[in-house]
Write a protein that holds these residues in place. Sequence first.
Motif, PDB file in Angstrom:
ATOM      1  N   SER A  57      10.115  -8.140  -9.147  1.00  0.00           N
ATOM      2  CA  SER A  57      10.806  -6.787  -8.592  1.00  0.00           C
ATOM      3  C   SER A  57      12.140  -7.238  -8.359  1.00  0.00           C
ATOM      4  O   SER A  57      12.976  -6.396  -7.802  1.00  0.00           O
ATOM      5  CB  SER A  57      10.159  -6.742  -6.912  1.00  0.00           C
ATOM      6  OG  SER A  57      10.518  -7.779  -6.420  1.00  0.00           O
TER       7      SER A  57
ATOM      8  N   GLY B  63      -0.493  -7.955 -11.372  1.00  0.00           N
ATOM      9  CA  GLY B  63      -1.373  -7.619 -10.364  1.00  0.00           C
ATOM     10  C   GLY B  63      -0.786  -7.679  -8.886  1.00  0.00           C
ATOM     11  O   GLY B  63       0.024  -7.688  -8.739  1.00  0.00           O
ATOM     12  N   MET B  64      -1.811  -8.320  -8.156  1.00  0.00           N
ATOM     13  CA  MET B  64      -1.206  -8.239  -6.679  1.00  0.00           C
ATOM     14  C   MET B  64      -0.027  -9.610  -6.678  1.00  0.00           C
ATOM     15  O   MET B  64      -0.427 -10.644  -7.188  1.00  0.00           O
ATOM     16  CB  MET B  64      -2.342  -8.561  -5.873  1.00  0.00           C
ATOM     17  CG  MET B  64      -3.470  -7.410  -5.693  1.00  0.00           C
ATOM     18  SD  MET B  64      -4.963  -7.766  -5.082  1.00  0.00           S
ATOM     19  CE  MET B  64      -4.419  -7.938  -3.348  1.00  0.00           C
ATOM     20  N   GLY B  65       0.868  -9.136  -5.768  1.00  0.00           N
ATOM     21  CA  GLY B  65       1.978 -10.269  -5.500  1.00  0.00           C
ATOM     22  C   GLY B  65       3.198 -10.297  -6.402  1.00  0.00           C
ATOM     23  O   GLY B  65       3.082  -9.393  -7.413  1.00  0.00           O
ATOM     24  N   GLU B  66       3.980 -10.727  -5.898  1.00  0.00           N
ATOM     25  CA  GLU B  66       5.528 -11.111  -6.789  1.00  0.00           C
ATOM     26  C   GLU B  66       5.428 -12.469  -7.091  1.00  0.00           C
ATOM     27  O   GLU B  66       5.688 -13.304  -6.606  1.00  0.00           O
ATOM     28  CB  GLU B  66       6.404 -10.722  -5.551  1.00  0.00           C
ATOM     29  CG  GLU B  66       7.855 -11.347  -6.063  1.00  0.00           C
ATOM     30  CD  GLU B  66       8.322 -10.901  -7.274  1.00  0.00           C
ATOM     31  OE1 GLU B  66       8.813  -9.737  -7.598  1.00  0.00           O
ATOM     32  OE2 GLU B  66       8.678 -11.662  -8.465  1.00  0.00           O
TER      33      GLU B  66
ATOM     34  N   CYS C 107       1.259  -9.160  -0.879  1.00  0.00           N
ATOM     35  CA  CYS C 107       2.727  -9.163  -1.206  1.00  0.00           C
ATOM     36  C   CYS C 107       3.528  -8.933   0.128  1.00  0.00           C
ATOM     37  O   CYS C 107       3.474  -8.004   0.912  1.00  0.00           O
ATOM     38  CB  CYS C 107       3.126  -8.091  -2.389  1.00  0.00           C
ATOM     39  SG  CYS C 107       4.500  -8.529  -3.116  1.00  0.00           S
TER      40      CYS C 107
ATOM     41  N   VAL D  24       6.979  -8.301  -0.433  1.00  0.00           N
ATOM     42  CA  VAL D  24       8.140  -7.410  -1.049  1.00  0.00           C
ATOM     43  C   VAL D  24       8.016  -5.938  -0.699  1.00  0.00           C
ATOM     44  O   VAL D  24       9.214  -5.127  -0.420  1.00  0.00           O
ATOM     45  CB  VAL D  24       8.199  -7.309  -2.859  1.00  0.00           C
ATOM     46  CG1 VAL D  24       9.210  -6.686  -3.067  1.00  0.00           C
ATOM     47  CG2 VAL D  24       8.228  -8.851  -2.931  1.00  0.00           C
ATOM     48  N   ASP D  25       6.941  -5.196  -0.284  1.00  0.00           N
ATOM     49  CA  ASP D  25       7.019  -4.029   0.436  1.00  0.00           C
ATOM     50  C   ASP D  25       7.782  -2.797  -0.381  1.00  0.00           C
ATOM     51  O   ASP D  25       8.187  -2.026   0.226  1.00  0.00           O
ATOM     52  CB  ASP D  25       7.906  -4.314   1.585  1.00  0.00           C
ATOM     53  CG  ASP D  25       7.457  -3.112   2.883  1.00  0.00           C
ATOM     54  OD1 ASP D  25       6.084  -2.609   2.534  1.00  0.00           O
ATOM     55  OD2 ASP D  25       8.257  -2.803   3.581  1.00  0.00           O
ATOM     56  N   CYS D  26       7.328  -2.873  -1.607  1.00  0.00           N
ATOM     57  CA  CYS D  26       7.710  -1.770  -2.347  1.00  0.00           C
ATOM     58  C   CYS D  26       7.044  -0.530  -1.999  1.00  0.00           C
ATOM     59  O   CYS D  26       5.463  -0.859  -1.900  1.00  0.00           O
ATOM     60  CB  CYS D  26       7.682  -1.934  -4.042  1.00  0.00           C
ATOM     61  SG  CYS D  26       8.325  -3.705  -4.714  1.00  0.00           S
TER      62      CYS D  26
ATOM     63  N   THR E  67      -0.505  -2.704  -2.940  1.00  0.00           N
ATOM     64  CA  THR E  67      -0.392  -4.407  -2.798  1.00  0.00           C
ATOM     65  C   THR E  67       0.592  -4.270  -1.545  1.00  0.00           C
ATOM     66  O   THR E  67       0.352  -4.929  -0.443  1.00  0.00           O
ATOM     67  CB  THR E  67      -0.217  -5.063  -3.753  1.00  0.00           C
ATOM     68  OG1 THR E  67      -0.786  -4.701  -4.759  1.00  0.00           O
ATOM     69  CG2 THR E  67      -0.537  -6.528  -3.357  1.00  0.00           C
ATOM     70  N   GLY E  68       1.594  -3.892  -1.699  1.00  0.00           N
ATOM     71  CA  GLY E  68       2.745  -3.836  -0.718  1.00  0.00           C
ATOM     72  C   GLY E  68       2.324  -3.413   0.609  1.00  0.00           C
ATOM     73  O   GLY E  68       2.701  -4.095   1.692  1.00  0.00           O
TER      74      GLY E  68
ATOM     75  N   PHE F 242       6.233   2.296  -2.927  1.00  0.00           N
ATOM     76  CA  PHE F 242       5.048   3.101  -4.015  1.00  0.00           C
ATOM     77  C   PHE F 242       3.794   2.185  -4.409  1.00  0.00           C
ATOM     78  O   PHE F 242       2.988   2.565  -5.341  1.00  0.00           O
ATOM     79  CB  PHE F 242       5.683   3.465  -5.317  1.00  0.00           C
ATOM     80  CG  PHE F 242       6.585   2.323  -5.859  1.00  0.00           C
ATOM     81  CD1 PHE F 242       5.694   1.578  -6.838  1.00  0.00           C
ATOM     82  CD2 PHE F 242       7.900   1.958  -5.659  1.00  0.00           C
ATOM     83  CE1 PHE F 242       6.443   0.306  -7.519  1.00  0.00           C
ATOM     84  CE2 PHE F 242       8.511   0.571  -6.303  1.00  0.00           C
ATOM     85  CZ  PHE F 242       7.892   0.075  -7.230  1.00  0.00           C
ATOM     86  N   CYS F 243       3.784   1.043  -3.730  1.00  0.00           N
ATOM     87  CA  CYS F 243       2.594   0.118  -4.231  1.00  0.00           C
ATOM     88  C   CYS F 243       1.615  -0.349  -3.350  1.00  0.00           C
ATOM     89  O   CYS F 243       1.949  -0.635  -1.936  1.00  0.00           O
ATOM     90  CB  CYS F 243       3.293  -1.327  -4.698  1.00  0.00           C
ATOM     91  SG  CYS F 243       2.267  -2.587  -4.945  1.00  0.00           S
TER      92      CYS F 243
HETATM   93  S1  SF4 Z   1       2.994  -6.398  -5.617  1.00  0.00           S
HETATM   94 FE1  SF4 Z   1       4.772  -5.844  -7.068  1.00  0.00          FE
HETATM   95  S2  SF4 Z   1       5.334  -3.903  -6.965  1.00  0.00           S
HETATM   96 FE2  SF4 Z   1       3.700  -4.511  -5.190  1.00  0.00          FE
HETATM   97  S3  SF4 Z   1       4.954  -4.891  -3.348  1.00  0.00           S
HETATM   98 FE3  SF4 Z   1       4.649  -6.620  -4.610  1.00  0.00          FE
HETATM   99  S4  SF4 Z   1       6.303  -6.775  -5.754  1.00  0.00           S
HETATM  100 FE4  SF4 Z   1       6.208  -4.766  -5.005  1.00  0.00          FE
END
Ligand code: SF4
Length: 343
Positions: free
Chosen positions: A194, A158-161, A113, A115-117, A122-123, A119-120
């Motif tokens: 997100s 799950g994984m990804g935006e 992903c 988006v780089d949140c 996957t990010g 706390f995640c």
């Molecule tokens: S998978 Fe969702 S929570 Fe994790 S970085 Fe991507 S958008 Fe953010």
Amino acid sequence: MTQKQIKGLNLKELMEVCEKQDIPTFRAKQIYQWMYRHHIDDIMQMNNIPLALRNYIKDNYILNTLDIENIQESEYENTKKILFKTHDHKLIESVSMIDKNLHTVCISSQVGCSVDCQFCATGMMGFKRNLTCGEIIDQIIHISNLRDEAITNIVYMGMGEPFLNYNEVMKSADILHDHNGMNLGRNRITISTSGILPKIKQFIDEKRGYKLAISLNATDDNTRTKIIPINKKWNINMIIEELEKYPTDKKNMIMLEYVLLKGINDSKEDAEKLSYYGNLLKCKINVIPFNDIGNEYKRPNAEIINKFIEILHKNQKHYQTLVRWSKGIDIDAACGQLSTKTS
Ligand code: SF4
């Protein structure tokens, strides 16, 4: 000859395939039902399709887009995490959770992903590529074949935006909803974002009708930008303003998701402001005590969590408060924990 994916084609596209081969278009519906309703992944088992057409599909298309690499089972709940490998050797994860009569499947929409949140997990992987509609649907088909219990709910969490892979995600949701496909009600399909504002607008304008979940996770822009960097571009007010246009009803309420992070977004003021947004949007507020991913963020202690929930309950007029104690923590299958190391 390069093989294309037939899984992921909608009925119109399958009819075009038939037309090009001078095959009666009613065959398209049969193939569609075999794939999406009956979950057949061997073309030769589609026994009402003429052999010549089956052979044509076999020679020109890939039916199964994913292979199961590994399955982990929780010791404490009826939760399984499934690791899939794509044809180009990318790894993705999905989670199947059975609780009483609900079987919820959490699916991935991208490999990694962007988006780089903060706390995640996957990010932290970075972005590799979008999943195709076929790869999104195959996660569900494999899980459906793996479990005895019918799938009742699908969440794109799950994984990804999902909104950064909008077309493939919507196409897959439409096939899941279609009565010739998986025949799941629109309110059984939840798409989480997100906060990709142009796509939220598009989703509302197109009256998609699937459930919409927004990862809010903070009540002021400074904090939100720190933990979800795209908030710099599309801030809280912009998102809330757009969500006010969402035609909400009891069956289809917006879900505001709020991952509770120790010392970051767990104050009384945060709870008060979150209640304000909840009453404004007449939505569901889903509080998710953070699940550890081994970085600087921590879950608040029980006293802080309870106080936060208490304030939400006290102020609750037009919203509902839910607390999601995540499932599958022991197999890293909980919210924000999905990540693959070798893709
Ligand atoms: S998978 Fe969702 S929570 Fe994790 S970085 Fe991507 S958008 Fe953010």
